[in-house]
Design a protein around this motif. Structure first.
Motif: not given
Length: 614
Positions: A26-29, A102-103, A554-560, A77-80
């Motif tokens: 969810v952090d990526r969203l 908080k983000y 590169s094609a999606t600015q890292g959003k895909a 977020s498992a990462k955080h």
């Protein structure tokens, strides 16, 4: 969602595991896609709806579903290290908007401290998953081979601690410091005791329980015995996940083998930096491939390298890093593993051994799709009772019962069958023929890539009366020549591994993403819009995924977002066949020329000449 779909189909549909859902990343969203609270909520709702659709298709009970309202869905977020259910937010009087706050402040530590992920996951497990006594009643008929009305079956259904011992190894945990393997599993019936020997049903050997306990993070808490219904941790022996354990001397039906939907399609070659450590390397490789059943390895007899194979480059990267912690190694670049497949029946060829005293006659043809599916789904296997296996093949594929009973070897999706009549002393060389068949399956004729979907049928054999003339080298010369010749006349093709790909990309970028897939020989199956993104589902050859991640970012600015799942094999396009075969042969150091039947003519019986007609 590709891997989620597979997990739901296997766990919920086939093994009747009641589901709860954790929606990760969810952090990526919030940080990368910069979605608003409303947009995140729409995205999470869409995911929950799709997961419930998949659950409804396969669940054994109609009321199984996941929901935000009843606390069977957690997000985080498992990462955080943070996560929560709706119940946790209500209990702690926290608004979900605090995550966005908080983000924006860069304070992930607050989220990890006040909304710890382990609390959310453990709460879902405790509150919503059934206890073993309840679950075993509907799970046992799905996962156990035996009769549930028998005494053993009743003990399993009732989780009887005084019944016959039956347990299953479900995971191999490698201790991060000692590198000792710990077997984790569950006792379904009876009681497991420390210091006792158990029988490994599939491996057909005993194992001694040197230590017995339960896991606390990475350590075993020792206990003298563990009764039915409980998880266990064993140290003392190593076996693959899915193994059935029972009392030594017992002869009980085992649990069904755990099925894996993928087979290795990517390989790397590894060697120890210090050649003296080859034994250490073998031990490390065997250990880690036992812990990950979707990986495999073999030793290349010509180069002496260990060929480590897995389902994708990331898996192999994790494995070789773990192996490197135990013994320093040199690693090649990842290599896509193709398959060699017969597309029609090859000639029935009669060959002789180098000394001329032994002969074999055989042909190779495509294995029927129905039998291939029986192998893939585990309904037939090498260790199965031959009568039981023959009945299944007769009923499903229409094989004659006698023919089906004479299966000698199943390796991958290839079968070796003895259809000889009256051949004397054939049992003397049976193990040689099986070994040669297995070696050939691991590296066939075109480019020494694995054989797939082939039926090898022995129709006649002559074995010399004197064992001195029937050594392995002599049997190898005639058998391997016959395999090569018949395969080369079966119009063999190179098949390439295909991956199912699921991409979620922001609206407005879908055309560019589709173009990328098309340039890489991808096939788009479906494209739909949902909550501000476009979902693209399709297939792509595994060989075309090199550099794909960088191009999509590169094609999606890292959003895909995207994920892969193995989708089987398909014929390599005809115009690419020869080029790819030559490329592989060159990489492996094989002679440039593709073999022809004439290369093996000295072993043809009786003439020793290839005329194109046999």
């Amino acid at each position: 969602m590709t891997q989620t779909e597979t997990n739901i189909r296997l766990a919920v549909g086939e093994e009747a595991c009641k589901p709860v859902l954790f929606i990760n990343k969810v952090d990526r969203l919030i940080k990368e896609l910069k979605l608003s609270p409303k947009e995140v909520n729409e995205r999470l709702t869409a995911i929950a709806l799709e997961v419930n659709r998949l659950i409804r298709e396969v669940a054994p009970f109609k009321d199984w579903k996941v929901s935000f309202d009843d606390g069977t869905i957690a997000i985080g977020s498992a990462k955080h290290g943070w996560g929560f259910t709706k119940d946790i937010l209500v209990r702690k009087k926290v608004s979900p908007n605090v995550v966005f706050e908080k983000y924006s402040q860069g304070d992930e530590a607050w989220l990890r401290k006040n909304l710890p992920l382990d609390e959310a996951l453990l709460e879902m497990v405790i509150r919503h998953l059934p206890d073993p006594a309840t679950a075993q009643k509907y799970k046992i008929p799905r996962i156990w081979e035996g009769d549930v009305e028998s005494e053993v079956g009743k003990a399993l259904l009732s989780m009887d601690p005084n019944g016959p011992l039956l347990g299953m190894i479900t995971k191999i945990f490698i201790h991060p410091k000692s590198k000792r393997p710990i077997l984790i599993g569950r006792v379904f019936s009876g009681t497991l005791e420390a210091g006792r020997n158990v029988w490994l049903a599939w491996a057909k050997r005993p194992g001694r329980v040197q230590r017995l306990g339960v896991m606390e993070i990475t350590d075993i808490l020792d206990v003298p015995k563990i009764p039915a219904g409980n998880l266990f941790a064993i140290y003392g022996f190593v076996c693959p996940a899915g193994e059935t354990i029972m009392e030594e001397g017992a002869n009980l039906p085992p649990f069904k083998e755990i099925k894996y939907v993928a087979e290795p399609v990517v390989s790397i070659a590894i060697q120890p930096e210090n050649p003296q450590y080859i034994d250490k390397l073998e031990k490390a490789v065997r250990l880690w491939t036992a812990a990950d059943p979707t990986a495999s390895f073999r030793i290349d007899k010509e180069s002496g390298e260990y060929i480590l194979s897995g389902i994708d480059p990331l898996q192999l990267e994790i494995l070789y890093k773990r192996i490197n912690e135990m013994v320093k190694i040199k690693v090649s670049e990842p290599i896509i593993v193709y398959r060699e497949v017969p597309t029609r029946r090859g000639i029935e060829i009669h060959t002789k051994s180098n000394n001329g005293h032994n002969r074999v006659k055989l042909y190779i043809e495509p294995l029927e799709p129905e039998v291939i599916e029986l192998i893939r789904t585990g309904k037939i296997s090498q260790d199965q009772d031959s009568r039981e296996r023959a009945k299944i093949i007769h009923d499903v594929a229409g094989w004659e019962t006698r023919f089906a009973r004479n299966i000698w070897q199943i390796h991958g999706t290839n079968i070796l069958i003895d259809d000889t009549k009256g051949a004397q002393r054939l049992d003397r060389i049976k193990t040689y023929l099986q070994t040669i068949f297995i070696d050939y399956c691991n590296g066939a004729t075109l480019a020494r890539e694995p054989l797939m979907n082939a039926k090898v049928v022995l129709t006649d054999a002559t074995v010399h009366v004197d064992p001195a003339h029937t050594g392995y080298t002599e049997i190898l010369s005639m058998m391997i020549s016959a395999l090569h010749i018949s395969f080369l006349t079966s119009e063999p093709k190179l098949y390439e591994p295909i991956l199912r790909i699921d991409i979620r990309t922001p609206e407005g970028t879908e055309g560019t993403v589709a173009g990328i897939l098309n340039r890489r020989r991808g096939l788009i199956r479906n494209m739909m819009r949902e909550a501000g993104v476009v979902k693209i589902q399709g297939e792509i050859p595994a060989a075309e995924t090199k550099g794909l991640a960088d191009e999509l970012r590169s094609a999606t600015q890292g959003k895909a977002f995207w994920g892969y799942e193995p989708a089987g094999f398909k014929p390599l396009p005809e115009k690419m066949q020869l080029e790819k075969i030559m490329e592989i042969r060159k990489r492996k150091g094989l002679p440039e020329a593709i073999p022809t039947p004439k290369d093996f003519e000295r072993n043809i019986y009786p003439s020793g000449r290839w005329t194109g007609k046999v």
